[in-house]
Design a protein around this motif. Sequence first.
Motif, short mmCIF file in Angstrom:
data_model
loop_
_atom_site.label_atom_id
_atom_site.label_comp_id
_atom_site.label_asym_id
_atom_site.label_seq_id
_atom_site.Cartn_x
_atom_site.Cartn_y
_atom_site.Cartn_z
N THR A 95 0.82 -1.20 0.00
CA THR A 95 0.00 0.00 0.00
C THR A 95 0.86 1.25 0.00
O THR A 95 0.59 2.21 -0.73
CB THR A 95 -0.94 0.00 1.23
OG1 THR A 95 -1.75 -1.17 1.21
CG2 THR A 95 -1.83 1.23 1.22
N ASN A 208 -4.29 0.31 -9.40
CA ASN A 208 -4.53 -1.11 -9.11
C ASN A 208 -4.00 -1.99 -10.23
O ASN A 208 -3.35 -3.02 -9.97
CB ASN A 208 -6.03 -1.36 -8.91
CG ASN A 208 -6.49 -1.06 -7.50
OD1 ASN A 208 -5.78 -1.28 -6.54
ND2 ASN A 208 -7.70 -0.53 -7.38
N ARG A 212 -0.87 -4.59 -9.99
CA ARG A 212 -1.18 -5.99 -10.29
C ARG A 212 -0.25 -6.53 -11.37
O ARG A 212 0.33 -7.62 -11.23
CB ARG A 212 -2.64 -6.12 -10.74
CG ARG A 212 -3.11 -7.55 -10.96
CD ARG A 212 -4.46 -7.61 -11.64
NE ARG A 212 -4.37 -7.07 -13.00
CZ ARG A 212 -3.91 -7.78 -14.04
NH1 ARG A 212 -3.49 -9.03 -13.87
NH2 ARG A 212 -3.86 -7.25 -15.23
N GLU A 261 -9.64 -5.11 -7.78
CA GLU A 261 -9.15 -4.08 -6.86
C GLU A 261 -7.98 -4.67 -6.08
O GLU A 261 -8.14 -5.20 -4.98
CB GLU A 261 -10.28 -3.60 -5.94
CG GLU A 261 -11.37 -2.86 -6.69
CD GLU A 261 -12.39 -2.25 -5.76
OE1 GLU A 261 -12.79 -1.10 -6.00
OE2 GLU A 261 -12.79 -2.92 -4.79
N TYR A 262 -6.82 -4.57 -6.67
CA TYR A 262 -5.67 -5.33 -6.21
C TYR A 262 -5.02 -4.73 -4.96
O TYR A 262 -4.70 -5.43 -4.02
CB TYR A 262 -4.65 -5.42 -7.34
CG TYR A 262 -3.45 -6.29 -7.01
CD1 TYR A 262 -3.60 -7.65 -6.79
CD2 TYR A 262 -2.18 -5.73 -6.91
CE1 TYR A 262 -2.51 -8.44 -6.48
CE2 TYR A 262 -1.09 -6.51 -6.61
CZ TYR A 262 -1.26 -7.87 -6.39
OH TYR A 262 -0.18 -8.65 -6.07
N LYS A 265 -9.16 -0.97 -2.26
CA LYS A 265 -10.57 -1.35 -2.40
C LYS A 265 -11.42 -0.11 -2.20
O LYS A 265 -11.27 0.62 -1.22
CB LYS A 265 -10.93 -2.41 -1.36
CG LYS A 265 -12.38 -2.87 -1.44
CD LYS A 265 -12.66 -3.94 -0.40
CE LYS A 265 -14.11 -4.40 -0.47
NZ LYS A 265 -14.42 -5.45 0.54
#
Length: 312
Positions: A95, A208, A212, A261-262, A265
């Motif tokens: 994150t 995202n 990913r 939504e890797y 979210k």
Amino acid sequence: MTQYEVLNPQQQDDEIDLRELFATLWAGKWLIIAVTFLFAAGGVAYALYKPNIYQASVLLAPANEENGMGGISGQLGGLASLAGINIGGGSSNQTVIAKEVLRSRAFLADFIDRHNLAVPLMAVEGWSIKQSDWQYNREVYNPETGQWLPDENGKSQQPTDWDLVKAFKQNHLSISENKENGMVTFSVKSLSPPAAQQWAQWLVEDINEHMRRQDVAEAEARINYLENKLTDTNIAGMQQVFYQLIESETRTVMLANAQQEYVFKTIDPAVVPQEKSEPKRALIAILATMLGGMLGVFIVFIRAFFKGTREA
């Protein structure tokens, strides 16, 4: 003899005479009123001249994804590290990395180019609510031909990636985080309400997808590395270890490809704003009026000071 009587004349002259102060202000009242009025009018004109700016925000939570290596026992840590695999604690770090990537010049330059945002960022003056279209600065850009016009020196005014990223970061994008619950808010400002909502949505989707694809590529590279190592050893115990590592990385790839939504979210999606966020026209007018009043008082005092100096 009282204490007041022992004061010398110079000390008495230095004392502030409030009556003289108010008399000076009253004598210059028309100058103060005139300066205040000019600044108030200028502040109102400036506030009305500034176009409306709208802000769309999206509230996000870090995706509670499990790290692909979470099921591997501690005895595999050395081999996992050799393969470039990070064991445990990856969700929070991912994150943090995603937020920094979002602010990076490379990501934003690609984002602006992918969604053709150069013209909305650098060549518009406003948004027409009735026509639902941009109001272009025709001294910079010709919307009919799609060409950037030259400046006074004949140089094209087409912005560089540096200019676009700088403008987007300074004037449009803001990222905030709630330290208590970890929630992240992306806010995007624009002259156009639909554009503000659309850009915020694109940012979430693109970061995202970027993270990913990056994790999938890294996991696939690690799988290739482990498969090559697997063919180089005949030891059954080592082969079992490599199989477990390959299985974990394969699971990472599968979960990443299945999760839209890797990293972030969406908790509260961005919507088209119906009220402007800027400018604060009433505040601008009030501040301009106050500044004008203070400047008028200052001018009156300066005039009185020089007048008294000449008379002395």
